[in-house]
Motif scaffolding. Structure first.
Motif, mmCIF file in Angstrom:
data_model
loop_
_atom_site.group_PDB
_atom_site.id
_atom_site.type_symbol
_atom_site.label_atom_id
_atom_site.label_comp_id
_atom_site.label_asym_id
_atom_site.label_seq_id
_atom_site.Cartn_x
_atom_site.Cartn_y
_atom_site.Cartn_z
ATOM 1 N N ARG A 76 0.835 -1.209 0.000
ATOM 2 C CA ARG A 76 0.000 0.000 0.000
ATOM 3 C C ARG A 76 0.866 1.253 0.000
ATOM 4 O O ARG A 76 0.593 2.212 -0.726
ATOM 5 N N HIS A 77 1.891 1.241 0.825
ATOM 6 C CA HIS A 77 2.803 2.389 0.894
ATOM 7 C C HIS A 77 3.463 2.620 -0.471
ATOM 8 O O HIS A 77 3.531 3.762 -0.946
ATOM 9 N N GLU A 78 3.951 1.552 -1.098
ATOM 10 C CA GLU A 78 4.609 1.673 -2.403
ATOM 11 C C GLU A 78 3.621 2.135 -3.471
ATOM 12 O O GLU A 78 3.958 2.959 -4.315
ATOM 13 N N ARG A 79 2.389 1.618 -3.427
ATOM 14 C CA ARG A 79 1.369 2.053 -4.385
ATOM 15 C C ARG A 79 1.096 3.545 -4.231
ATOM 16 O O ARG A 79 1.042 4.287 -5.217
ATOM 17 N N ASP A 80 0.946 4.002 -2.997
ATOM 18 C CA ASP A 80 0.688 5.418 -2.749
ATOM 19 C C ASP A 80 1.868 6.287 -3.172
ATOM 20 O O ASP A 80 1.690 7.378 -3.714
ATOM 21 N N ARG A 81 3.070 5.790 -2.929
ATOM 22 C CA ARG A 81 4.265 6.511 -3.343
ATOM 23 C C ARG A 81 4.333 6.624 -4.864
ATOM 24 O O ARG A 81 4.659 7.671 -5.417
ATOM 25 N N MET A 82 3.978 5.535 -5.560
ATOM 26 C CA MET A 82 3.947 5.561 -7.028
ATOM 27 C C MET A 82 2.899 6.553 -7.527
ATOM 28 O O MET A 82 3.148 7.293 -8.487
ATOM 29 N N THR A 83 1.748 6.556 -6.874
ATOM 30 C CA THR A 83 0.682 7.484 -7.266
ATOM 31 C C THR A 83 1.157 8.922 -7.125
ATOM 32 O O THR A 83 0.940 9.753 -8.019
ATOM 33 N N ASP A 84 1.834 9.227 -6.021
ATOM 34 C CA ASP A 84 2.383 10.575 -5.831
ATOM 35 C C ASP A 84 3.424 10.896 -6.903
ATOM 36 O O ASP A 84 3.456 12.004 -7.440
ATOM 37 N N ARG A 85 4.242 9.932 -7.207
ATOM 38 C CA ARG A 85 5.271 10.153 -8.227
ATOM 39 C C ARG A 85 4.635 10.365 -9.602
ATOM 40 O O ARG A 85 5.086 11.211 -10.369
ATOM 41 N N ILE A 86 3.597 9.603 -9.899
ATOM 42 C CA ILE A 86 2.891 9.773 -11.174
ATOM 43 C C ILE A 86 2.311 11.173 -11.263
ATOM 44 O O ILE A 86 2.410 11.833 -12.297
ATOM 45 N N ARG A 87 1.708 11.648 -10.171
ATOM 46 C CA ARG A 87 1.171 13.021 -10.163
ATOM 47 C C ARG A 87 2.269 14.039 -10.440
ATOM 48 O O ARG A 87 2.096 14.967 -11.228
ATOM 49 N N CYS A 88 3.390 13.867 -9.773
ATOM 50 C CA CYS A 88 4.517 14.793 -9.951
ATOM 51 C C CYS A 88 5.042 14.733 -11.386
ATOM 52 O O CYS A 88 5.262 15.762 -12.018
ATOM 53 N N LEU A 89 5.227 13.527 -11.906
ATOM 54 C CA LEU A 89 5.709 13.386 -13.278
ATOM 55 C C LEU A 89 4.713 13.968 -14.278
ATOM 56 O O LEU A 89 5.108 14.625 -15.247
ATOM 57 N N THR A 90 3.437 13.752 -14.035
ATOM 58 C CA THR A 90 2.403 14.298 -14.919
ATOM 59 C C THR A 90 2.440 15.817 -14.892
ATOM 60 O O THR A 90 2.379 16.479 -15.935
ATOM 61 N N ARG A 91 2.563 16.391 -13.705
ATOM 62 C CA ARG A 91 2.639 17.850 -13.572
ATOM 63 C C ARG A 91 3.868 18.390 -14.303
ATOM 64 O O ARG A 91 3.783 19.367 -15.041
ATOM 65 N N ASN A 92 5.006 17.732 -14.130
ATOM 66 C CA ASN A 92 6.231 18.168 -14.799
ATOM 67 C C ASN A 92 6.129 17.998 -16.311
ATOM 68 O O ASN A 92 6.565 18.874 -17.063
ATOM 69 N N ARG A 93 5.556 16.878 -16.761
ATOM 70 C CA ARG A 93 5.375 16.670 -18.201
ATOM 71 C C ARG A 93 4.490 17.755 -18.787
ATOM 72 O O ARG A 93 4.793 18.318 -19.837
ATOM 73 N N ASP A 94 3.383 18.070 -18.094
ATOM 74 C CA ASP A 94 2.466 19.098 -18.588
ATOM 75 C C ASP A 94 3.134 20.473 -18.620
ATOM 76 O O ASP A 94 2.936 21.244 -19.560
ATOM 77 N N ALA A 95 3.942 20.770 -17.606
ATOM 78 C CA ALA A 95 4.642 22.061 -17.577
ATOM 79 C C ALA A 95 5.636 22.158 -18.734
ATOM 80 O O ALA A 95 5.731 23.188 -19.397
ATOM 81 N N ILE A 96 6.355 21.085 -18.988
ATOM 82 C CA ILE A 96 7.305 21.078 -20.105
ATOM 83 C C ILE A 96 6.539 21.214 -21.421
ATOM 84 O O ILE A 96 6.958 21.942 -22.327
ATOM 85 N N GLY A 97 5.408 20.526 -21.536
ATOM 86 C CA GLY A 97 4.589 20.636 -22.740
ATOM 87 C C GLY A 97 4.104 22.057 -22.970
ATOM 88 O O GLY A 97 4.145 22.562 -24.104
#
Length: 160
Positions: A89-110
Motif C-alpha cells: 500500500r505504501h509503495e502504491r501510494d508513493r507511485m501514485t504521488d510520483r505519477i502526479r509529480c511526473l504528470t505535472r512536470n510533463r504538462d509544464a514542459i509541454g
C-alpha cells in the motif's frame, strides 16, 4: 533465447539481466555448453521488472510481488502478511504521488514547448531579412523597410 537476444529485445544490459537472475527475479536454463537460455515469457517479465525498479520498488519487494503479476492475471499470494500488505500500500501510494509529480512536470514542459514553438512560428514569419517584433535587428543585418518610412525608420520617428 540467449542472454544477448533478451538484452536486445528488452533494452536491458546483460549485466543487469545477470543481476536479476542473482536476485531470483528471472531464471535461466543452462544449455550443455553453459549458455543461459531464457523462455520467451522473460521479455515481458524483464519489462515489468524495469518498470517496477523505475517506480522505485526495491528488488526484494519486486521478488515478492512478481508471482502476482504473471499472466494470466490470477492473483495468488498465500503468504501475504499484514506487513507486506502495508508495504505494498505504501509503495502504491508513493507511485501514485510520483505519477502526479511526473504528470505535472510533463504538462509544464509541454506548455513551455508550446509557448516556445508558438513564439518561434511567430518569429519565423518576421525573419528573412526583417526586424523581429522587439525592434532589434535580426542576424541578417538588414533593416525592415516594409514597416515605417522609406529610410527604415518607424512611422512617426524623428529623423536626424
Amino acid at each position: 533465447m540467449r542472454i544477448g537476444e533478451l538484452s536486445e529485445r528488452t533494452g536491458t544490459p546483460r549485466r543487469l539481466l545477470r543481476y536479476y537472475e542473482e536476485q531470483g527475479l528471472i531464471a535461466a536454463r543452462r544449455s550443455p555448453n553453459g549458455y543461459r537460455e531464457y523462455d520467451e515469457r522473460f521479455v515481458d517479465r524483464v519489462t515489468q521488472i524495469r518498470g517496477l525498479l523505475d517506480a522505485g520498488l526495491p528488488t526484494r519487494i519486486i521478488k515478492q510481488i512478481l508471482p502476482c503479476l504473471d499472466k494470466p492475471r490470477t492473483i495468488y499470494f498465500p503468504d501475504a502478511t499484514p506487513e507486506m500488505i502495508a508495504t505494498l500500500r505504501h509503495e502504491r501510494d508513493r507511485m501514485t504521488d510520483r505519477i502526479r509529480c511526473l504528470t505535472r512536470n510533463r504538462d509544464a514542459i509541454g506548455e513551455y514547448l508550446d509557448a516556445v514553438l508558438d513564439y518561434d512560428r511567430t518569429e519565423a514569419g518576421t525573419r528573412g531579412g526583417t526586424e523581429d517584433r522587439s525592434g532589434t535587428e535580426d542576424r541578417s543585418g538588414t533593416e525592415d523597410r516594409s514597416r515605417g518610412d522609406a529610410d527604415g525608420s518607424a512611422p512617426g520617428a524623428r529623423r536626424p
